[in-house]
Every structure is written in structure tokens, then in C-alpha cells.
Design a protein around this motif. Structure first.
Motif, PDB file in Angstrom:
ATOM      1  N   ARG A 118       0.834  -1.200   0.000  1.00 46.93           N
ATOM      2  CA  ARG A 118       0.000   0.000   0.000  1.00 46.93           C
ATOM      3  C   ARG A 118       0.871   1.254   0.000  1.00 46.93           C
ATOM      4  O   ARG A 118       0.612   2.209  -0.721  1.00 46.93           O
ATOM      5  CB  ARG A 118      -0.926   0.007   1.223  1.00 46.93           C
ATOM      6  CG  ARG A 118      -2.075  -0.986   1.158  1.00 46.93           C
ATOM      7  CD  ARG A 118      -2.993  -0.805   2.355  1.00 46.93           C
ATOM      8  NE  ARG A 118      -4.147  -1.673   2.292  1.00 46.93           N
ATOM      9  CZ  ARG A 118      -4.186  -2.897   2.797  1.00 46.93           C
ATOM     10  NH1 ARG A 118      -3.117  -3.392   3.382  1.00 46.93           N
ATOM     11  NH2 ARG A 118      -5.273  -3.634   2.716  1.00 46.93           N
ATOM     12  N   LYS A 126       2.401   1.912  -3.441  1.00 39.45           N
ATOM     13  CA  LYS A 126       1.407   2.355  -4.419  1.00 39.45           C
ATOM     14  C   LYS A 126       1.025   3.819  -4.209  1.00 39.45           C
ATOM     15  O   LYS A 126       1.020   4.614  -5.151  1.00 39.45           O
ATOM     16  CB  LYS A 126       0.153   1.470  -4.314  1.00 39.45           C
ATOM     17  CG  LYS A 126      -0.967   1.876  -5.271  1.00 39.45           C
ATOM     18  CD  LYS A 126      -2.156   0.936  -5.170  1.00 39.45           C
ATOM     19  CE  LYS A 126      -2.903   1.107  -3.863  1.00 39.45           C
ATOM     20  NZ  LYS A 126      -4.169   0.329  -3.827  1.00 39.45           N
ATOM     21  N   GLU A 164       0.208   1.364   5.931  1.00 47.26           N
ATOM     22  CA  GLU A 164       0.927   0.125   5.617  1.00 47.26           C
ATOM     23  C   GLU A 164       1.097  -0.732   6.868  1.00 47.26           C
ATOM     24  O   GLU A 164       0.919  -1.955   6.832  1.00 47.26           O
ATOM     25  CB  GLU A 164       2.299   0.476   5.028  1.00 47.26           C
ATOM     26  CG  GLU A 164       3.195  -0.717   4.741  1.00 47.26           C
ATOM     27  CD  GLU A 164       2.751  -1.495   3.519  1.00 47.26           C
ATOM     28  OE1 GLU A 164       3.221  -2.631   3.357  1.00 47.26           O
ATOM     29  OE2 GLU A 164       1.932  -0.973   2.733  1.00 47.26           O
ATOM     30  N   GLU A 168      -6.792   0.810   4.622  1.00 47.79           N
ATOM     31  CA  GLU A 168      -6.824   2.144   4.039  1.00 47.79           C
ATOM     32  C   GLU A 168      -7.766   3.075   4.794  1.00 47.79           C
ATOM     33  O   GLU A 168      -7.987   4.207   4.380  1.00 47.79           O
ATOM     34  CB  GLU A 168      -7.228   2.055   2.561  1.00 47.79           C
ATOM     35  CG  GLU A 168      -6.184   1.325   1.721  1.00 47.79           C
ATOM     36  CD  GLU A 168      -6.591   1.154   0.274  1.00 47.79           C
ATOM     37  OE1 GLU A 168      -7.652   1.691  -0.113  1.00 47.79           O
ATOM     38  OE2 GLU A 168      -5.860   0.479  -0.477  1.00 47.79           O
ATOM     39  N   LYS A 182      -9.304   5.561   0.715  1.00 49.27           N
ATOM     40  CA  LYS A 182      -9.955   4.941  -0.437  1.00 49.27           C
ATOM     41  C   LYS A 182     -10.508   5.978  -1.398  1.00 49.27           C
ATOM     42  O   LYS A 182     -10.815   5.672  -2.544  1.00 49.27           O
ATOM     43  CB  LYS A 182     -11.087   4.022   0.033  1.00 49.27           C
ATOM     44  CG  LYS A 182     -10.592   2.756   0.720  1.00 49.27           C
ATOM     45  CD  LYS A 182     -11.751   1.845   1.079  1.00 49.27           C
ATOM     46  CE  LYS A 182     -11.244   0.555   1.712  1.00 49.27           C
ATOM     47  NZ  LYS A 182     -12.353  -0.353   2.081  1.00 49.27           N
TER      48      LYS A 182
END
Length: 226
Positions: A2, A5, A35, A40, A88
Motif C-alpha cells: 500500500r 502504491k 501500511e 486504508e 480509499k
């Protein structure tokens, strides 16, 4: 995964110079927390962020508002509880993922016949300029037809929610900087929607934290290779 990204999307998409080092550090700190927690969506108190980054709680609030205004995250503040962060809703990440899916769904077009030997193509010369004052008169005319006068620029700014009268000089500096850069932002990207760019910039002009924080305090902060 995560962290990688979200960090890569941030460095490749956002004007981090406009956000400021404190907001950048806070964003990287938050995605590091994401992370670590493997989600999220999570809750985190302002006092914890203030302690870990060595900044005031008021600065935490200002940076959080900047990050939400940029579309990097969303949040809710429940009564008597810690701030609930939602990653998100990261707008640019959602758009980029949608573009990648669209590219993967496109069919590969059939190969066209090689006609380069039959037609003599002349590649146009590219023009690289660093300032609007170095452009030709016709190029300046074309550029000016796409951008507002400062009076129009300021008039629109006054309709934005966060506008205050003392921002006029800062807005003039922002307008002049864009003009000097051939109507491009700090990253050299063309400004295609100046009203949206101006609307997003005004909160940063209004709330500019004077405190700074060392990036050494935030774990795993590395700009990924392009």
C-alpha cells in the motif's frame, strides 16, 4: 505494498512543492501508518501525529485540510474520538487505476502497411522555451487566447470560499509565475483548467505553516524511480 502504491502515485501526480514539506511529511507518515495497520481506513489522534513528527497540533490540522483539498485523503472527526482517515477516496489514484484498466482492455490495432518509403515525412522542429518573453508574437497571441487577464484571474479568486483580501498580492505573484512559465505549474505541466488550479491553490496561500519538520523523522521515505 500500500505504501509503495500511494507514495509512487503522490510523487508522479502531485505538486508537492505547493503542498510544502510539512504536509508532504505528514502524508508520508500517514501512508506509513496505513501500511503498518494493513488498512486504508484508520483512526489516529492529532496528539500522536504531533508527537511523532514534532509539530504543533494546529499545524497537524492545517496540513490535514491541505491534503483533503488536494484529493489525497478524506477524514471525519467523530465527537470525542480520534480523527478517522479514509484513503480509499484518493481521487488521482482512482483515476490512474481506471486509466490503466482502460488501457489493458483496448485491443491492439492491426499493423499498418509501411508507407514511409513512399511518402517523405518532415518532422517539425520542436520549440523549447523557458519564459513567455522568449516566445514569438504569434505564439504569445495563441497562448494569451487560452489564459485570463489578471483582472479575470482575481475576479474568479474572489468567488472562492477561502479567499481573503490580503491574498491579492500573493495571487499576483502566482499569476506572474504561471505567465513566466508559459502557463505551466511548478512541475512544468500545462495548466489546462486554470480555475480549478487556482481554486486548489488558494487554501495553500491562506494556510501556510511556518513550521518545518525533518523528513528523517518519517520512516521509509523514498521517491520511487520513474
Amino acid at each position: 505494498m500500500r505504501y509503495e502504491k500511494f507514495a509512487k502515485n503522490f510523487w508522479n501526480t502531485y505538486d508537492y512543492q505547493t503542498l510544502g514539506i510539512t504536509s508532504v511529511a505528514m502524508y508520508l507518515y500517514l501512508i506509513w501508518q496505513m501500511e503498518k495497520l494493513q488498512t486504508e481506513n484508520f483512526s489516529l489522534s492529532d496528539s500522536q501525529i504531533s508527537k511523532d513528527l514534532g509539530i504543533r497540533r494546529n499545524t497537524v490540522k492545517i496540513c490535514r485540510d491541505k491534503l483533503r483539498a488536494s484529493g489525497l485523503l478524506d477524514y471525519e472527526i467523530p465527537k470525542g474520538g480520534s480523527v478517522y482517515y479514509d484513503f480509499k477516496s484518493n481521487k488521482s489514484l482512482i483515476n490512474n487505476e481506471a486509466k490503466e484498466e482502460l488501457k489493458s482492455e483496448k485491443k491492439v490495432p492491426p499493423k499498418s502497411k509501411n508507407v514511409s518509403s513512399e511518402i517523405n515525412f518532415t518532422k517539425p522542429k520542436s520549440i523549447k522555451r523557458s519564459s513567455i518573453h522568449q516566445l514569438s508574437q504569434s505564439q504569445i497571441s495563441d497562448l494569451q487566447s487560452q489564459i485570463p487577464t489578471f483582472a479575470e484571474f482575481l475576479a474568479f479568486a474572489k468567488t472562492v470560499e477561502f479567499y481573503q483580501d490580503h491574498l491579492e498580492n500573493l495571487l499576483k505573484e502566482k499569476y506572474d509565475a504561471w505567465m513566466e512559465n508559459c502557463w505551466k505549474n511548478n512541475l512544468g505541466k500545462p495548466i489546462t483548467n486554470w480555475k480549478l488550479s487556482l481554486k486548489n491553490a488558494i487554501p495553500f496561500l491562506k494556510n501556510n505553516p511556518v513550521e518545518t519538520v525533518s523528513l528523517n523523522q518519517v520512516p521509509k521515505i523514498e521517491r520511487p524511480a520513474n
